[in-house]
Design a protein around this motif. Structure first.
Motif, PDB file in Angstrom:
ATOM      1  N   GLY A   1       3.015 -10.105   4.646  1.00 44.80           N
ATOM      2  CA  GLY A   1       2.414  -8.690   5.104  1.00 44.80           C
ATOM      3  C   GLY A   1       3.617  -7.791   5.263  1.00 44.80           C
ATOM      4  N   LEU A   2       4.527  -8.187   5.965  1.00 47.60           N
ATOM      5  CA  LEU A   2       5.827  -7.336   6.146  1.00 47.60           C
ATOM      6  C   LEU A   2       6.428  -6.631   4.989  1.00 47.60           C
ATOM      7  CD1 LEU A   2       6.944  -9.072   9.325  1.00 47.60           C
ATOM      8  CD2 LEU A   2       5.825  -6.781   9.263  1.00 47.60           C
ATOM      9  N   MET A   3       6.283  -7.691   4.079  1.00 47.20           N
ATOM     10  CA  MET A   3       7.201  -7.386   2.718  1.00 47.20           C
ATOM     11  C   MET A   3       6.288  -6.290   2.013  1.00 47.20           C
ATOM     12  SD  MET A   3       9.994  -8.053   0.879  1.00 47.20           S
ATOM     13  CE  MET A   3      10.100  -7.060  -0.474  1.00 47.20           C
ATOM     14  N   LEU A   4       5.006  -6.404   2.123  1.00 47.48           N
ATOM     15  CA  LEU A   4       4.245  -5.612   1.335  1.00 47.48           C
ATOM     16  C   LEU A   4       3.979  -4.197   2.055  1.00 47.48           C
ATOM     17  CD1 LEU A   4       1.938  -5.126  -0.660  1.00 47.48           C
ATOM     18  CD2 LEU A   4       0.016  -6.137   1.315  1.00 47.48           C
ATOM     19  N   ALA A   5       4.220  -4.272   3.407  1.00 46.14           N
ATOM     20  CA  ALA A   5       4.293  -2.919   4.184  1.00 46.14           C
ATOM     21  C   ALA A   5       5.511  -2.059   3.874  1.00 46.14           C
ATOM     22  CB  ALA A   5       4.077  -3.326   5.575  1.00 46.14           C
ATOM     23  N   GLY A   6       6.613  -2.647   3.492  1.00 45.73           N
ATOM     24  CA  GLY A   6       7.864  -2.131   3.097  1.00 45.73           C
ATOM     25  C   GLY A   6       7.852  -1.633   1.827  1.00 45.73           C
ATOM     26  N   GLU A   7       7.289  -2.280   0.856  1.00 43.21           N
ATOM     27  CA  GLU A   7       7.109  -1.895  -0.435  1.00 43.21           C
ATOM     28  C   GLU A   7       6.192  -0.609  -0.467  1.00 43.21           C
ATOM     29  OE1 GLU A   7       8.433  -3.414  -3.737  1.00 43.21           O
ATOM     30  OE2 GLU A   7       9.632  -3.671  -1.926  1.00 43.21           O
ATOM     31  N   LEU A   8       4.984  -0.690   0.180  1.00 43.57           N
ATOM     32  CA  LEU A   8       3.987   0.305   0.042  1.00 43.57           C
ATOM     33  C   LEU A   8       4.563   1.704   0.652  1.00 43.57           C
ATOM     34  CD1 LEU A   8       1.059  -1.265   1.357  1.00 43.57           C
ATOM     35  CD2 LEU A   8       1.161  -0.602  -1.004  1.00 43.57           C
ATOM     36  N   ARG A   9       5.410   1.705   1.840  1.00 38.17           N
ATOM     37  CA  ARG A   9       6.135   2.646   2.606  1.00 38.17           C
ATOM     38  C   ARG A   9       7.017   3.338   1.429  1.00 38.17           C
ATOM     39  NH1 ARG A   9       4.408   6.036   4.825  1.00 38.17           N
ATOM     40  NH2 ARG A   9       6.191   6.782   5.560  1.00 38.17           N
ATOM     41  N   LEU A  10       7.631   2.434   0.734  1.00 38.37           N
ATOM     42  CA  LEU A  10       8.574   3.182  -0.185  1.00 38.37           C
ATOM     43  C   LEU A  10       8.148   4.443  -1.002  1.00 38.37           C
ATOM     44  CD1 LEU A  10      10.707   0.108  -1.930  1.00 38.37           C
ATOM     45  CD2 LEU A  10      11.516   1.908  -0.363  1.00 38.37           C
ATOM     46  N   HIS A  11       6.864   4.277  -1.248  1.00 36.80           N
ATOM     47  CA  HIS A  11       5.862   5.042  -1.923  1.00 36.80           C
ATOM     48  C   HIS A  11       5.230   6.084  -1.088  1.00 36.80           C
ATOM     49  CE1 HIS A  11       7.218   2.778  -5.814  1.00 36.80           C
ATOM     50  NE2 HIS A  11       7.113   1.944  -5.041  1.00 36.80           N
ATOM     51  N   GLY A  12       5.316   6.184   0.093  1.00 36.25           N
ATOM     52  CA  GLY A  12       4.911   7.172   1.064  1.00 36.25           C
ATOM     53  C   GLY A  12       3.432   6.767   1.337  1.00 36.25           C
ATOM     54  N   VAL A  13       3.107   5.363   0.942  1.00 40.98           N
ATOM     55  CA  VAL A  13       1.623   5.183   1.493  1.00 40.98           C
ATOM     56  C   VAL A  13       1.371   4.818   2.799  1.00 40.98           C
ATOM     57  CG1 VAL A  13      -0.045   3.364   0.925  1.00 40.98           C
ATOM     58  CG2 VAL A  13       1.149   4.095  -1.086  1.00 40.98           C
TER      59      VAL A  13
END
Length: 484
Positions: free
Chosen positions: A13-25
């Motif tokens: 979940g934390l890896m996914l959150a970081g990936e999404l935030r890279l794109h401003g999600v």
């Protein structure tokens, strides 16, 4: 409306959150526990996960807190050295406790702007054409465009979706914990070495701070799998197998795990996805579980962000299931095989002796390590060049290294010809002209997760392939020059 709600604040979940935030999600992570866990069932990152961290500029955070290990024995404990010349710039396992991995990933995600709410248990969800409504235990309702269940093997999200989780229940159970002991290192080493001649689910590993990581077979499979074992259970089982309990005391945490093997039939239902243990569970043999979840998140993150940002091509979200489901199926199969090879029964022990002979062949050893470390994964992009679908290792470029160019989570064109263009997709794809001597093809197009989407030198072919992974151009695409 929140863009994505991630249920579960473990590594996936934390890896996914970081990936999404890279794109401003806009991301909200919910977890029912009020504090991060201190338990570290997983103890390391395999090669592909190390590469993932390097691709996002995170590896320098991990290296000082872990230990680089290049020893064999990862497949069913078969004693064979680490193979030389693996197709990676990071040919080692990074020994690092799961709790540290979670802390570093949480720091990364929150630095990028992800919100993590602890003590918020998800008890229900429903979806429609526009989004997903998530219901919390306190009655609060939240609304998001997408939801990803990263909430473990007993996933509430998966159960609320009604997704089947077929497989096999646990047949054997193992006790695991961290504790202190009074036995001398000499006594401990001698006894463990003797027991492990026949029982590979037994051990006591020093953690370097006075405590030991102790593992021993349980007496049977507990009826209540959620109940932690007691220190007395450890003592009884240690005496049964070793004739001594080593004077174990002062436990930090105690747990049990089984060899249940299950996989969700679907990783996506509408706007809701499953990742990590919510999508698959298996025995911990080979140390693949945490790594598999991190790699699920790495595959899904950029695709989900593309959908939120509005440029995802049709069918992109469906490739999450079609790519990651077969990978997990393969992991489940190899862990089933490893559990059999660790059995004390005569038949499996005979097979183990045979495989111990086969693993002496360099190609067999390399094949098994590449499987465990996930660097042999190839997604099915259809026919074509042998690189298609594979991840690109961290090759040297004329200026720096490949993974240094991938920190932002964008696509990348490596162009040795100097004649190709990504005009119309510059907001999603970067271009690097010249790539050093390690790339022996004219050009490659890499997805944000580093997997090769195209190999060639023809601009027309490139323009045909770009929309497959990166959607329609945002500006008029210049006409490609005629061939020849």
């Amino acid at each position: 409306m929140i863009d994505v709600i991630v249920v579960g604040s473990g590594p996936t979940g934390l890896m996914l959150a970081g990936e999404l935030r890279l794109h401003g999600v806009r991301v909200l992570v919910l977890d029912k526990e009020t504090e991060p866990t201190l338990q570290s069932r997983a103890q390391g990152l395999h090669v592909r996960s190390i590469e993932v961290m390097a691709q996002r500029g995170l590896l320098e955070r991990f290296l000082p807190l872990g230990k680089q290990i290049a020893v064999g024995g990862f497949f069913a404990g078969l004693a064979k050295e680490w193979p030389a010349g693996l197709d990676t710039a990071h040919s080692y396992v990074l020994g690092i406790p799961q709790a540290v991995t979670e802390r570093l990933l949480a720091e990364h995600a929150t630095e990028l702007g992800a919100e993590v709410r602890r003590g918020h248990e998800v008890v229900g969800l429903s979806q429609d054409d526009d989004g997903v409504t998530v219901e919390l235990a306190d009655g609060e309702r939240l609304r998001s465009r997408y939801v990803v269940g990263c909430d473990g093997g007993r996933s509430t999200v998966r159960r609320r979706l009604g997704v089947d989780f077929p497989g096999e229940p646990s047949r054997v159970e193992t006790l695991l914990g961290e504790m202190e002991l009074t036995a001398s290192p000499e006594e401990l080493g001698a006894v463990v070495a003797e027991v492990r001649k026949t029982q590979l689910r037994f051990g006591a590993m020093p953690l370097g701070d006075g405590a030991y990581r102790v593992i021993v077979p349980a007496e049977g499979v507990a009826e209540d799998r959620t109940a932690a074992p007691t220190l007395d259970e450890f003592k009884v089982q240690l005496r049964a197998f070793a004739g001594t309990d080593f004077g174990v005391h002062s436990p930090r945490w105690l747990s049990r795990f089984g060899d249940a093997t299950r996989q969700a039939e679907r990783y996506r239902v509408g706007r809701v996805f499953l990742a990590g243990d919510a999508a698959h569970i298996h025995p911990p043999t080979g140390g693949q579980g945490l790594n598999l979840g991190i790699q699920d998140a790495f595959n899904l993150g950029w695709k989900l962000a593309a959908s939120v940002r509005g440029w995802a091509p049709e069918g992109l979200l469906d490739t999450y299931h079609s790519e990651r489901h077969p990978v997990a199926t393969d992991v489940l199969d190899n862990t089933r095989a490893q559990i059999q090879l660790m059995s004390t029964e005569p038949g499996p022990r005979a097979v183990r002796r045979l495989l111990a002979e086969l693993v002496e062949f360099e190609n067999v050893n390399r094949y098994l390590i590449e499987k465990i470390t996930a660097i042999s994964v190839r997604y099915d992009f259809g026919g074509g060049h042998e690189l298609l679908g594979r991840r690109m290792k961290d090759i040297g470029l004329k200026d720096g290294r490949l993974y240094e160019r991938m920190h932002e989570g964008r696509g990348l064109l490596l162009d040795r010809t100097g004649l190709l263009s990504v005009e119309g997709w510059e907001d999603r794809v970067d271009r690097v002209v010249g790539s050093g001597d390690e790339l022996d093809v004219p050009a490659v197009l890499l997805r944000p997760d580093g997997h090769v989407a195209w190999v060639g030198e023809d601009q027309r072919e490139l323009i045909e392939q770009l929309p497959t992974w990166f959607g329609e151009a945002t500006s008029r695409v210049p006409e490609a020059p005629a061939a020849g």
